[in-house]
Write an enzyme that holds these catalytic residues in place. Structure first.
Site, mmCIF file in Angstrom:
data_model
loop_
_atom_site.group_PDB
_atom_site.id
_atom_site.type_symbol
_atom_site.label_atom_id
_atom_site.label_comp_id
_atom_site.label_asym_id
_atom_site.label_seq_id
_atom_site.Cartn_x
_atom_site.Cartn_y
_atom_site.Cartn_z
ATOM 1 N N CYS A 1 0.684 -1.076 -0.050
ATOM 2 C CA CYS A 1 -0.048 0.045 -0.009
ATOM 3 C C CYS A 1 0.593 1.076 -0.046
ATOM 4 O O CYS A 1 0.247 2.116 -0.323
ATOM 5 C CB CYS A 1 -1.101 -0.083 1.361
ATOM 6 S SG CYS A 1 -0.093 0.484 2.566
ATOM 7 N N CYS B 1 7.459 -1.639 6.486
ATOM 8 C CA CYS B 1 6.861 -2.718 6.951
ATOM 9 C C CYS B 1 7.518 -4.031 6.542
ATOM 10 O O CYS B 1 7.275 -5.070 7.003
ATOM 11 C CB CYS B 1 5.252 -2.857 6.794
ATOM 12 S SG CYS B 1 4.846 -3.235 4.894
ATOM 13 N N CYS C 1 -8.194 12.350 4.146
ATOM 14 C CA CYS C 1 -8.234 11.738 5.322
ATOM 15 C C CYS C 1 -6.749 11.734 5.704
ATOM 16 O O CYS C 1 -6.399 11.912 7.019
ATOM 17 C CB CYS C 1 -8.832 10.422 5.374
ATOM 18 S SG CYS C 1 -7.228 9.000 4.779
ATOM 19 N N GLY D 1 16.524 -8.441 -0.137
ATOM 20 C CA GLY D 1 15.429 -7.228 -0.249
ATOM 21 C C GLY D 1 14.144 -7.612 0.812
ATOM 22 O O GLY D 1 13.485 -6.784 1.395
ATOM 23 N N VAL E 1 11.076 -13.294 1.958
ATOM 24 C CA VAL E 1 11.218 -13.892 3.275
ATOM 25 C C VAL E 1 10.449 -13.212 4.351
ATOM 26 O O VAL E 1 9.617 -13.924 5.028
ATOM 27 C CB VAL E 1 12.727 -13.650 3.525
ATOM 28 C CG1 VAL E 1 12.816 -14.195 5.095
ATOM 29 C CG2 VAL E 1 13.872 -14.521 2.771
ATOM 30 N N THR F 1 15.685 -7.880 -4.860
ATOM 31 C CA THR F 1 17.168 -8.255 -5.816
ATOM 32 C C THR F 1 16.909 -9.200 -6.674
ATOM 33 O O THR F 1 15.919 -10.148 -6.705
ATOM 34 C CB THR F 1 18.110 -8.738 -4.669
ATOM 35 O OG1 THR F 1 17.884 -9.800 -4.209
ATOM 36 C CG2 THR F 1 18.346 -7.581 -3.619
ATOM 37 N N SER G 1 -23.916 11.902 2.854
ATOM 38 C CA SER G 1 -23.567 13.251 2.272
ATOM 39 C C SER G 1 -24.105 14.534 3.009
ATOM 40 O O SER G 1 -24.063 15.691 2.645
ATOM 41 C CB SER G 1 -24.152 13.342 1.062
ATOM 42 O OG SER G 1 -23.631 12.322 0.059
ATOM 43 N N GLY H 1 -23.284 15.517 6.388
ATOM 44 C CA GLY H 1 -22.480 16.114 7.622
ATOM 45 C C GLY H 1 -22.243 17.645 7.707
ATOM 46 O O GLY H 1 -22.715 18.197 8.524
ATOM 47 N N GLU I 1 -21.302 11.342 -1.714
ATOM 48 C CA GLU I 1 -21.462 10.034 -2.192
ATOM 49 C C GLU I 1 -21.850 10.028 -3.626
ATOM 50 O O GLU I 1 -21.655 8.921 -4.299
ATOM 51 C CB GLU I 1 -22.680 9.531 -1.484
ATOM 52 C CG GLU I 1 -22.723 9.228 -0.136
ATOM 53 C CD GLU I 1 -23.886 8.925 0.663
ATOM 54 O OE1 GLU I 1 -24.847 9.577 0.744
ATOM 55 O OE2 GLU I 1 -23.773 7.535 1.259
HETATM 56 C C1 LIG Z 1 4.130 -6.303 -2.535
HETATM 57 C C2 LIG Z 1 4.963 -7.130 -3.515
HETATM 58 C C3 LIG Z 1 4.586 -7.195 -4.572
HETATM 59 C C4 LIG Z 1 5.017 -7.872 -5.617
HETATM 60 N N1 LIG Z 1 4.777 -7.824 -7.044
HETATM 61 C C5 LIG Z 1 5.382 -8.615 -7.704
HETATM 62 C C6 LIG Z 1 5.140 -8.613 -9.214
HETATM 63 O O1 LIG Z 1 4.351 -8.133 -9.668
HETATM 64 N N2 LIG Z 1 5.739 -9.538 -10.178
HETATM 65 C C7 LIG Z 1 6.808 -10.438 -9.857
HETATM 66 O O2 LIG Z 1 7.450 -10.868 -10.376
HETATM 67 N N3 LIG Z 1 7.231 -10.200 -8.435
HETATM 68 C C8 LIG Z 1 6.445 -9.717 -7.486
HETATM 69 N N4 LIG Z 1 6.823 -9.695 -6.121
HETATM 70 C C9 LIG Z 1 7.868 -10.671 -5.790
HETATM 71 C C10 LIG Z 1 9.362 -10.111 -5.736
HETATM 72 O O3 LIG Z 1 9.651 -10.026 -7.134
HETATM 73 C C11 LIG Z 1 10.234 -11.010 -4.973
HETATM 74 O O4 LIG Z 1 9.683 -11.223 -3.463
HETATM 75 C C12 LIG Z 1 11.705 -10.627 -4.971
HETATM 76 O O5 LIG Z 1 12.166 -10.454 -6.251
HETATM 77 C C13 LIG Z 1 12.370 -11.423 -4.010
HETATM 78 O O6 LIG Z 1 13.626 -10.768 -3.803
HETATM 79 P P1 LIG Z 1 14.397 -10.263 -2.458
HETATM 80 O O7 LIG Z 1 15.637 -9.682 -2.692
HETATM 81 O O8 LIG Z 1 13.558 -9.532 -1.733
HETATM 82 O O9 LIG Z 1 14.390 -11.645 -1.886
HETATM 83 P P2 LIG Z 1 14.674 -11.984 -0.375
HETATM 84 O O10 LIG Z 1 13.304 -12.043 0.337
HETATM 85 O O11 LIG Z 1 15.641 -11.436 0.192
HETATM 86 O O12 LIG Z 1 15.105 -13.671 -0.499
HETATM 87 C C14 LIG Z 1 14.114 -14.397 -1.105
HETATM 88 C C15 LIG Z 1 14.870 -15.790 -1.245
HETATM 89 O O13 LIG Z 1 16.069 -15.700 -1.914
HETATM 90 C C16 LIG Z 1 17.164 -16.334 -1.281
HETATM 91 N N5 LIG Z 1 18.315 -15.530 -1.907
HETATM 92 C C17 LIG Z 1 18.222 -14.404 -2.136
HETATM 93 N N6 LIG Z 1 19.371 -13.887 -2.583
HETATM 94 C C18 LIG Z 1 20.210 -14.897 -2.743
HETATM 95 C C19 LIG Z 1 21.545 -15.205 -3.232
HETATM 96 N N7 LIG Z 1 22.140 -14.053 -3.780
HETATM 97 N N8 LIG Z 1 21.819 -16.602 -3.462
HETATM 98 C C20 LIG Z 1 21.003 -17.550 -2.856
HETATM 99 N N9 LIG Z 1 19.903 -17.489 -2.378
HETATM 100 C C21 LIG Z 1 19.361 -16.017 -2.259
HETATM 101 C C22 LIG Z 1 17.040 -16.225 0.327
HETATM 102 O O14 LIG Z 1 17.751 -17.226 0.904
HETATM 103 C C23 LIG Z 1 15.424 -16.361 -0.011
HETATM 104 O O15 LIG Z 1 15.031 -17.803 0.409
HETATM 105 C C24 LIG Z 1 6.220 -8.742 -5.098
HETATM 106 C C25 LIG Z 1 6.600 -8.838 -3.886
HETATM 107 C C26 LIG Z 1 5.837 -7.953 -3.085
HETATM 108 C C27 LIG Z 1 6.329 -7.949 -1.594
HETATM 109 S S1 FES Z 2 -6.137 7.484 1.915
HETATM 110 FE FE1 FES Z 2 -5.366 9.241 0.742
HETATM 111 S S2 FES Z 2 -6.187 10.860 1.788
HETATM 112 FE FE2 FES Z 2 -7.151 9.202 2.510
HETATM 113 S S1 FES Z 3 3.124 -1.156 2.679
HETATM 114 FE FE1 FES Z 3 1.196 -1.244 3.471
HETATM 115 S S2 FES Z 3 1.959 -0.791 5.452
HETATM 116 FE FE2 FES Z 3 3.713 -1.240 4.512
#
Ligand SMILES: Cc1cc2nc3c(=O)[nH]c(=O)nc-3n(C[C@H](O)[C@H](O)[C@H](O)COP(=O)(O)OP(=O)(O)OC[C@H]3O[C@@H](n4cnc5c(N)ncnc54)[C@H](O)[C@@H]3O)c2cc1C
Ligand code: FES
Ligand code: FES
Length: 1337
Positions: free
Chosen positions: A54, A79, A119, A270, A274, A357, A1088, A1090, A1268
């Site tokens: 979000c 978060c 808000c 990243g 995890v 990453t 609507s 208020g 509304e």
């Molecule tokens: C809100 C949100 C939206 C997302 N939307 C998309 C989307 O639209 N499309 C999409 O494709 N993906 C999406 N993702 C997923 C995202 O691409 C993956 O979570 C991300 O690429 C993982 O990378 P990280 O560095 O955060 O991994 P981490 O969470 O840090 O690690 C993930 C895993 O990889 C292992 N690891 C990490 N680096 C290495 C390394 N160098 N060697 C060996 N093991 C390693 C770790 O041990 C762990 O098990 C989304 C994720 C979130 C949270």
């Molecule tokens: S959520 Fe953006 S102003 Fe309320």
């Molecule tokens: S992205 Fe929603 S609280 Fe962190």
């Protein structure tokens, strides 16, 4: 493993202040830990979802790179940032950007002044996203602003003003939205809307007031962190928590040693994979290894074969690197890179792209992965290393499918990924389709490549990888093999589609549902790929390979992301109005600056209270069952737990007014509260809640859908009916009769601040104080009083502001308040009860799903003579406000049309779903879809445009509604006429038809929707309001009234009222909070109304005070306000007054089926134009024009904000927001990952809003309530989509009448645009399986 005492010291900076921690909790995300470590309450950063979806928690992270001696600033979701990953970095939160106390930053100032906050709960996140962009690009392009905001959700504003505030930093920016045309919207001759006499303005703020941005004024990066990063003697750091250890190696060798010692430990990069697994899937890891910043993982190496990119590169860095490579190398070599770049633009939001990453992405292999299918199709390899040495793993099908022989060994680390250049006769492409354009996981995606024998179209090698069609990314390797040697032609395509469907089988009950759609998408994406390749072959050798047909060209490209633009027009105030009088001016929201600086306080921002406890809920997992046992012993034994609270602990009524606080003997929906756990931290409470054991015995029947409720005759209230004319007879005298059924699904409020309550038991007289974000403090007081069995005068409810509400905080806070108060009563300690997003969505429910059945009789010229309509809403398991909602539905059911013989009946169904509740528009937005749908159906039968049938049947002169209330529809006619004219509807409709003739796979559609929306309630006493106004001796004025500030700007309008009434500057007037202590028995802030009712009450109080001051003013007419006030005090005149508004005298007699239920109507019309991709079901909103009858707007900025915000929320309801339920009544959609509200990319590319002047003497200053009405205007998008789909169907020789259900999701659109691909997919016999999800309308 090292002991706790050996832990190293964690060092980082927050807002320029050094933070040192010796025993951080390694897995704790930043947001929770900042407070612990700093011992300073940084309340600006907001928490809304906890899953990275979000953007409310956006912060800026700055990291020094000793290699290139540069500081890298990037946005991140707090978060998901583990506290230990902050070693050596500087974090900037909204407090570090600027504050009222010190200096407001231009980003904050402009967001506020451009009316980009309502808000305010999303505002700190918005500020941080724009601020971070400006730190990297002080003069960004509009495209960069759009990109920067892509990960931030706002539920209130509709984004337009937020984007606009960001655009003011772009080079050559100007307020004038006709920028670039060489003309100015302020020039009377150039105003696109409004008649000249009306004196229209489009100036909602004054750009000249903005402080300039001076990048040299930004805080410097702490030199100590540079020294730390450059320290040649860096050593491994270990942070030891109670249960977990975080280890940061400093050399590759060290990392490999660690991985050998702890092979199961995740490498946290990243943390975007995890982190969510720990949080939502209860994964536990005793050791984390974090090689973040390890130089060996960060590099780009190019050779003549391709590029190798370090595994530590974030996806944002990967994007930059690929962008550079593409600019440096010939096109033919960079086909894979360009395919990756396309997906990198829309993958998640910029925060996630900056955190996640390449290594993490490749290793975590999400089944929705956007990059892995392309990497695989591009023949990428993974370079891994361990103590044993280095090796390469092909990033191919077996790896993606997780086959053990193709996998990493536990002790191996990914060093980098090598992506070869594409060869001359090699074509690579990535394709995806998601519920919304950006920041949404794909419904299906694909990476495909084909290599041809040189100079031919003979397939040498074909590769195809699909995401989200199984539990891993899968390849269609058999099909690919079979097609080697074939020519790239239509016959090959046909076989390809057939064989792929055989090879990739999505089972009928597959998780995620949308099975037929996903099957269709697989081959639709294939077809797109086929066309792309043919086009490319033609470019390679036009003589040999013919081009694709011209009308197929538009199938190739996805919709571009463009920066929206538009104009907002409103009437200027009368020039004779005194300058000091703010009424009618676009005054900024009274809390806007505080929103933008993060200084606005919401319930969870209130400082900790001594002895306070946190509450976690335990909810039912069955829809209808007997509770056979409830065992809380294990939960009670958990660390930090103080008590478990059940129905037996309720001293008063547990079942009050039909609502049940705690389930006791039986449960009646999934998500019903069974008990709560109170503990010293939320983490402890939540952990213990998981250990409460409940056993159930199912009870029949389990009713989930409206259809099931009708079968069982299960209703919450009696039928409501209105009727006029002789319906049955009229059907005998018409040319044609049609019958149909429309389903409109529900909607989640998705207010950014989840339900939040702080209950503080007092030591004396059983008093209890509650702070909450609610629309109805009186109801909370009533329910708490009933639950605790104490008189209401002991219960004080305080409400300062809510982070969005939209109807969801009318009744639910009362139930949750009672639950919280019972815990406070039992434990004798303050209770903080902040619902997690998932619990909030599950427990509080939302808009009623609706089923409409109609029979309509009409003449061949389009005149409707008779309509018989039945409505059923899915009310859920308790009454809540369902009876009132169905009354509204029935009363409002004619919309803007006069049908002489009209019958409408409605019933609220009782089901085993969580109880649905009020939601902006209160039934109207759902029910009117049925009306517009039967109008469209009539039009289709008469061979007319729907707009022509609307015109024919629309109210034209002063008339009586079906319930016999007189009204004058003149403003409706004006809005309608202006909308058709100013939006150039007929010309654009013709242009769309021309476009459609030339484009087979993309179609445009337009629709104009008129609206007659009633304000207020049929129950007179609900329209009353009261106020309390104090004048202090320095002349300052404190105002309290019964209305709640929910972001709509109610308090701002009230300040304008007081300023006008008392003739004092706005700065003299203050509103602090709404409270049951100051204004008793106030009704809800909803409908609507208020500003209407509370404005009148405040006006009354001011007039009482002015009457008292009158003799003094008369004696000293030239005196100052302060002098009059002082004199009044000397003369013992009371300077405090209550104000009261009795309310509009409305009534409805359901026996007679007539009455005057509404004080007045708001009229409007909206025209929307969309383009639909018939192959994927995606659509793009090209333009919307809204004409809204605002009468006299007290504050045009706020009113336009309400219209735009409601419109976008409505558009979400009708197109992309989709709640998914299991057949057993379990809600799957519990957060931003699986419930998509609109983002910046969904809003109209051109957005015009005009406030139309009319008269409304009944309301304060002749204004109208507009909170509304805009919601239903969003349905113009739905009907435009259906117009486009109808065009596609017509061309394909299909019937142009088809079900017009809502929402028109990509799935619905695609499956309605039937073609050879929808014909090709396997279909399953519905009686042979239980689907994963069902519709409940
Ligand atoms: C809100 C949100 C939206 C997302 N939307 C998309 C989307 O639209 N499309 C999409 O494709 N993906 C999406 N993702 C997923 C995202 O691409 C993956 O979570 C991300 O690429 C993982 O990378 P990280 O560095 O955060 O991994 P981490 O969470 O840090 O690690 C993930 C895993 O990889 C292992 N690891 C990490 N680096 C290495 C390394 N160098 N060697 C060996 N093991 C390693 C770790 O041990 C762990 O098990 C989304 C994720 C979130 C949270
Ligand atoms: S959520 Fe953006 S102003 Fe309320
Ligand atoms: S992205 Fe929603 S609280 Fe962190």
């Amino acid at each position: 493993m090292p002991s706790v005492s050996n832990s190293d010291t964690l060092t980082f900076f927050v807002n320029g202040r050094k933070v040192i921690g010796s025993h951080p909790v390694p897995s704790l995300p930043l947001l929770f830990s900042l407070t612990l470590l700093l011992l300073v309450y940084l309340k600006g950063t907001k928490y809304s979802c906890g899953s990275g979806g979000c953007g409310a928690c956006t912060v800026m992270i700055s990291r020094y790179d000793p290699k290139n001696k540069k500081i890298h600033h990037y946005p991140a979701m707090a978060c998901l940032v583990p506290i230990c990953s902050l070693q050596g970095v500087a974090i900037t939160t909204v407090e570090g950007v600027g504050s009222i106390k010190k200096r407001i930053h231009p980003v904050q100032e402009r967001l506020a002044k451009c009316h980009g906050t309502q808000c305010g709960f999303c505002s700190p996140g918005m500020v941080m996203s724009i601020y971070t962009l400006l730190r990297n690009h002080p003069e960004p392009t509009p495209g960069q602003i759009m990109e920067a905001l892509g990960g931030n959700l706002c539920r209130c504003t509709g984004y337009r003003p937020i984007i606009e505030s960001g655009r003011t930093f772009c080079q050559g920016s100007t307020v004038c939205q006709m920028k670039g045309s060489g003309k100015c919207c302020m020039d009377p001759d150039e105003r696109p809307f409004g008649s000249r006499e009306e004196k229209m303005s489009s100036k909602l703020y004054d750009e000249d007031e903005f402080q300039p941005l001076d990048p040299s004024q930004e805080p410097i990066f702490p030199p100590e962190l540079i020294r730390m990063a450059e320290d040649p003697n860096k050593r491994r750091l270990t942070f030891q928590g109670e249960r977990t250890t975080w280890i940061m190696p400093v050399t590759l060798q060290d990392l490999l040693e660690l991985k050998a010692s702890y092979p199961k430990a995740p490498l946290v990069m990243g943390n975007t994979a995890v982190g969510p697994s720990i949080r939502f899937k209860d994964e536990f890891h005793p050791v984390f290894i974090s090689p973040l910043g390890l130089p060996e993982l960060y590099f780009v190496n190019t050779t003549d074969k391709g590029t190798t990119i370090g595994a530590g590169y974030s996806l944002a860095q990967l994007n930059n690197a690929l962008g550079f490579l593409v600019s440096e190398h010939p096109k033919e070599k960079t086909k894979t890179y360009r395919a990756l770049l396309k997906h990198l633009r829309t993958l998640a939001g910029p925060q996630i792209r900056n955190m996640a990453t390449l290594g993490g992405h490749v290793v975590s292999r999400p089944n929705i992965s956007d990059l892995n299918p392309i990497l695989a199709a591009g023949n990428a390899t993974i370079n891994v290393i361990s103590k044993e040495g280095e090796r390469q793993i092909p990033l191919n099908g077996p790896f993606l499918e997780g086959l053990p022989e193709a996998n990493l060994r536990p002790e191996e680390v990914v060093l980098s990924v090598s992506i070869p250049y594409s060869a001359q006769w090699h074509f690579v492409s990535g394709l995806r389709l998601a519920q919304r354009q950006e920041n949404a996981a794909a419904i299906v995606n694909a990476g495909m490549s084909v290599e041809f024998e040189e100079g031919t179209n003979t397939i040498k090698e074909l590769q195809m990888f699909f995401g989200n069609v199984a539990s891993t990314v899968v390849s269609a390797s058999q099909t690919c093999k079979q097609l080697a040697g074939r020519e790239w032609d239509d016959q090959m395509l046909n076989d390809l589609c057939q064989w792929v469907l055989e090879e990739i089988r999505i089972p009928p009950a597959a998780k995620g549902g949308m099975v037929e759609y996903r099957r269709t998408l697989i081959i639709s994406l294939l077809f797109k790929f086929y066309l792309k390749v043919r086009r490319w072959l033609n470019k390679m050798d036009p003589q040999k390979f013919p081009d694709i047909p011209a009308n197929f060209v538009s199938a190739l490209d996805d919709f571009p992301i463009v920066t929206p633009q538009g104009i907002q027009m409103f009437q200027c105030v009368d020039p004779s109005q005194p300058q000091q009088d703010p009424v009618g001016h676009p005054i900024m929201h009274q809390s806007a600056i505080k929103h933008a600086t993060g200084e606005a306080i919401y319930v969870d921002d209130m400082p900790p209270i001594d002895q306070e406890l946190f509450l976690a809920v335990v909810t039912s997992t069955r829809a209808h069952a007997r509770i056979t046992s409830l065992d809380v012993s294990e939960a009670l034994a958990c660390p930090g737990v103080v008590d478990v609270i059940t129905a037996e602990d309720v001293p008063g009524d547990n079942n009050y007014s039909g609502e049940i606080f705690f389930a006791q003997i039986e449960v009646i929906c999934v998500g019903q509260i069974v008990c709560t756990v109170a503990a010293n931290t939320y983490a402890h409470a939540k952990e213990a809640a998981k250990r409460v054991k409940i056993t159930y015995e199912d009870i029949d029947p389990k009713i989930i859908t409206i259809e099931q409720a009708l079968e069982h005759g299960s209703f919450l209230s009696p039928e409501k009916k209105i009727e006029q004319g002789n319906v049955d007879d009229a059907f005998k005298h018409v040319d044609q009769v049609i019958e149909g059924e429309i389903h409109v699904e529900g909607q989640e409020h998705f207010y950014m601040e989840t339900q939040s309550i702080l209950a503080i038991p007092q030591t004396e007289d059983k008093e209890m104080v509650l702070h909450l974000g609610t629309q109805f403090p009186t109801r909370v007081q009533e329910y708490v009083s009933a639950a605790l069995k104490v008189p209401r005068n002991r219960i004080a409810c305080h409400m300062k502001r809510a982070g969005g509400a939209f109807g969801g905080k009318v009744t639910k806070p009362a139930l949750l308040g009672a639950v919280c108060a019972v815990a406070a009563h039992k434990t004798g300690r303050p209770i903080r009860f902040i619902l997690e997003r998932g619990d909030d969505m599950l427990i509080t429910a939302g808009r009623h799903p609706l089923l409409g059945k109609y029979k309509v009789g009409f003449m061949s010229n389009g005149e409707i003579k008779a309509a018989d309509v039945e409505y059923y809403i899915n009310g859920g398991c308790t009454p809540d406000e369902s009876e009132l909602v169905i009354e509204f539905v029935v009363l409002k059911s004619e919309n803007a049309y006069h049908i002489p013989n009209f019958r409408c009946r409605g019933r609220a169904c009782k089901t085993n779903l969580p109880s649905n509740t009020a939601f902006r528009g209160f039934g109207f937005p759902q029910a009117m879809v049925v009306v517009e749908a039967y109008i469209a159906a009539v039009a289709s039968k008469c061979n007319l445009l729907p707009e022509e049938v609307k015109e024919i049947n629309m109210y034209k002169q002063t008339s009586k509604t079906a319930y016999k209330q007189a009204f004058n529809p003149e403003p409706l006619r004006r809005c309608w006429k202006e909308c058709l004219e100013k939006a150039s509807f007929y010309a654009r409709k013709q242009a769309a038809e021309e476009f459609n003739k030339k484009n087979y796979w993309k179609k445009r559609g337009l629709a104009v929707t008129p609206m007659k929306y009633s304000i207020g309630l049929p129950i007179a006493f609900y329209n009353q309001a009261a106020a309390l106004v104090h004048i202090y001796l320095d002349g300052s004025v404190l105002v309290t009234h019964g209305g709640c500030e929910l972001g709509q700007g109610l308090h701002t309008k009230i300040i304008q009222v007081v300023s006008r009434e008392l003739g004092i500057p706005q700065s003299y007037v203050h509103l602090s909070e709404t409270s049951t202590v100051t204004v008793p028995n106030a009704v809800f802030t909803a409908g609507s109304m208020g500003a209407d009712t509370n404005g009148k009450a405040v006006q009354n109080a001011c007039q009482v005070l002015l009457d008292r001051l009158h003799p003094i003013i008369k004696k000293n007419p030239k005196g100052k306000w302060e002098e009059w006030v002082a004199k009044a005090f000397e003369e013992s005149i009371s300077l405090s007054a209550t104000g009261y508004f009795k309310g509009y005298q409305t009534n409805m007699d359901w026996e007679k089926e007539e009455g005057n239920p509404y004080p007045y109507y708001v009229y409007g019309a909206a025209c929307s134009e969309v383009e639909v991709d018939c192959l994927t079901g995606a659509h793009k909103l090209l333009r919307t024009d809204i004409f809204m009858d605002a009468a006299f707007s007290i504050n045009p900025a706020l009113d336009i904000g309400q219209i735009e915000g409601a419109f976008i929320q409505g558009m979400g309801l009708y197109t992309i927001e989709e709640l998914k339920y299991s057949p057993d009544g379990v809600l799957y959609s519990r957060g931003p990952d699986d419930y998509k509200i609109p983002t910046v990319t969904e809003i109209p590319e051109e957005f015009y809003v005009t406030l139309v002047r009319s008269r409304n003497p009944i309301a304060i200053y002749s204004s109208k309530g507009l909170g509304e009405a805009g919601m239903f205007m969003g349905s113009s998008v739905l009907f435009a989509v259906y117009d486009a789909v109808a065009a596609a169907r017509k061309e394909r020789g299909l019937s142009d009448t088809f079900p017009l259900n809502s929402p028109a999701t990509p799935e619905v659109i695609r499956m309605a645009c039937m073609d050879q691909f929808t014909d090709m997919i396997p279909r399953d016999d519905p009686s042979t399986f239980t689907p994963w999800s069902i519709h409940v309308s």
